[in-house]
Design an enzyme around this catalytic site. Structure first.
Site, PDB file in Angstrom:
ATOM      1  N   ASP A 174      40.444  45.364  41.217  1.00 19.66           N
ATOM      2  CA  ASP A 174      40.897  46.003  39.981  1.00 19.66           C
ATOM      3  C   ASP A 174      39.709  46.165  39.033  1.00 19.66           C
ATOM      4  O   ASP A 174      39.180  45.186  38.523  1.00 19.66           O
ATOM      5  CB  ASP A 174      41.981  45.161  39.316  1.00 19.66           C
ATOM      6  CG  ASP A 174      42.610  45.855  38.109  1.00 19.66           C
ATOM      7  OD1 ASP A 174      42.065  46.886  37.659  1.00 19.66           O
ATOM      8  OD2 ASP A 174      43.647  45.379  37.619  1.00 19.66           O
ATOM      9  N   SER A 224      50.205  45.516  32.304  1.00 16.21           N
ATOM     10  CA  SER A 224      51.345  46.121  32.990  1.00 16.21           C
ATOM     11  C   SER A 224      52.350  45.104  33.510  1.00 16.21           C
ATOM     12  O   SER A 224      53.546  45.384  33.569  1.00 16.21           O
ATOM     13  CB  SER A 224      50.847  46.990  34.151  1.00 16.21           C
ATOM     14  OG  SER A 224      50.081  46.217  35.052  1.00 16.21           O
ATOM     15  N   ASP A 250      40.803  37.940  36.142  1.00 18.77           N
ATOM     16  CA  ASP A 250      42.010  38.342  36.871  1.00 18.77           C
ATOM     17  C   ASP A 250      41.756  38.302  38.374  1.00 18.77           C
ATOM     18  O   ASP A 250      40.786  38.876  38.864  1.00 18.77           O
ATOM     19  CB  ASP A 250      42.422  39.755  36.450  1.00 18.77           C
ATOM     20  CG  ASP A 250      43.828  40.096  36.888  1.00 18.77           C
ATOM     21  OD1 ASP A 250      44.052  40.158  38.112  1.00 18.77           O
ATOM     22  OD2 ASP A 250      44.708  40.323  36.041  1.00 18.77           O
TER      23      ASP A 250
END
Length: 447
Positions: A293, A142, A312
């Site tokens: 996440d 994204s 991440d």
């Protein structure tokens, strides 16, 4: 530079100005309205009187919404991901399913736009910065896409490059998407997502600052040394000299998806979820620092070193000692089916408001108790055969039937539950059997 044969990926320029991004959403709203009129007319000619919701939730409308958010990327796509994961039980199933697609790879930006970003960050002679750079991304999401490169010293890098205009369009993007979804009727008017929207903006400002993510990565790696299974994890190092606010350079680590790893080594379908669940308990109750996440793409597995690769760190969230203490109290009470203590802890955490009626309050308590089923089940818990998610969803529908009485929990709780739900879904997808009770027992005495 690397001229390897590119993979077949859809490419589209990222609208980088606020005006162009707003125009994209305005055009989408017009198409949704046009589809509504056209479909309504066809039904009318046939003597049918479909409900407005049926026309709005047509396959054509939903497909266009998802496609537009995927091409805009940035905050628009990220909000779609957050809504689909945190409010799925309150959304029409058709919309929730379409938004769930936004957790997959995004459309990539064309080479010319990619070069603009590289020149802006590394200068006009950016191509001299590295010995090799592949224009074909190995991943796209994204906020940015990841490319492979190699320094002149021979260091293999994974280079995360942010889409242009993402950071400066966060507020307007999110406000415009929420307005579009509400005006179109695709998002129920009664659903209060204002706290989630505010937190999404804050989180995105952090995630679009790659210098912040670099710091988070280093601090997380340092804190994780106290984890008893730290040797089973692999965290890439960073190249500080090449990292900027829009470009994050990390060591390129070989790895396969968790699904692929479990297919190649059957025992990993149990071992990986067990490791991730214990990592989560350590993050929350010991480190007070959680990577929130749950996207499976944030993990890979190195079959050679037999290590879980963590990729991440933009969504790493720190929790206060007071919050952790109260949440620990709540989860222990729920595991023990002590609803009185659970209610007190959830009240302190901000789960309930003055307008929260007694019926919904009891449903929330019931859901919390039910959700801790894996923690109190002696021996291996079979995630693959569990219908826990369906049972929780059914109980949640009792709340969504009266959304005006729903009180959105604090942002800390939303992001924490997002991670927990993602871990459950991953374990179920792998068909894992894990002794969660034994793992949790190691951490329930910490506080």
């Amino acid at each position: 530079m690397d001229d390897a044969k590119p993979k077949q990926r859809a490419s589209a320029a990222v609208p980088s100005s606020r005006l162009s991004r707003m125009a994209s959403l305005t055009g989408l709203a017009g198409r949704v309205a046009g589809n509504l009129v056209a479909d309504g007319s066809r039904h009318w000619l046939k003597g049918q009187r479909p409900a407005m919701s049926e026309l709005l939730l047509s396959a054509k409308n939903l497909e266009q919404v998802a496609a537009k958010l995927a091409r805009m990327r940035g905050a628009a796509m990220k909000l779609g991901q957050l809504i689909s994961m945190d409010s799925g039980a309150l959304l029409p199933p058709e919309l929730a399913n379409v938004l769930a697609r936004l957790r997959d790879d995004a459309v990539i930006m064309p080479a010319a736009q990619l070069v603009d970003v590289l020149e802006h960050n590394w200068g006009s002679n950016w191509d001299q910065t590295l010995a090799q750079f592949s224009f074909d991304p190995v991943a796209a999401a994204s906020i940015g896409q990841v490319h492979k490169g190699r320094t002149h010293a021979g260091r293999e890098l994974a280079i995360k490059i942010q889409y242009p205009g993402v950071r400066r369009s966060i507020d307007s993007d999110i406000d415009n998407v929420v307005s579009l979804l509400r005006l179109s009727g695709l998002l129920p008017r009664e659903l209060d997502i204002d706290p989630l929207v505010a937190e999404a903006k804050h989180q995105l400002y952090l995630e679009t600052d790659y210098l912040h993510e670099q710091q988070q990565l280093q601090e997380y790696a340092q804190a994780l040394q106290s984890f008893r299974h730290a040797g089973a994890l692999l965290i890439p190092g960073v190249d500080k000299a090449l990292t900027t606010e829009q470009i994050l350079c990390m060591d390129f680590v070989e790895g396969v998806s968790l699904i692929q790893a479990a297919e190649q080594k059957h025992a990993l379908r149990h071992e990986i979820p067990a490791l991730l669940l214990e990592l989560f308990f350590c993050e929350l109750f010991q480190l007070h620092r959680v990577q929130t996440d749950p996207n499976p793409a944030n993990y890979q597995y190195n079959l050679n070193s037999e290590q879980l690769v963590l990729l991440d760190f933009g969504a790493v969230r720190q929790f206060s000692s007071d919050f952790v203490r109260q949440y620990h109290r709540a989860i222990c009470a729920a595991t023990d089916r002590d609803t009185a203590t659970l209610a007190e802890a959830l009240e302190t955490l901000g789960f309930f408001s003055q307008r929260h009626d007694a019926a919904n309050r009891q449903v929330v308590l019931d859901i919390f108790v039910e959700a801790t089923e894996p923690l109190r089940t002696p021996g291996d818990y079979d995630f693959g055969r569990s219908d826990l998610a369906q049972r929780i969803h059914q109980r949640g529908m009792a709340i969504s039937s009266t959304p005006e009485a729903w009180h959105t929990p604090p942002a800390d709780v939303l992001f924490l539950h997002r991670k927990m739900g993602g871990l459950f879904m991953l374990a179920a997808q792998l068909g894992a059997s894990v002794d969660v009770h034994a793992i949790f027992s190691r951490y329930r005495e910490l506080l």
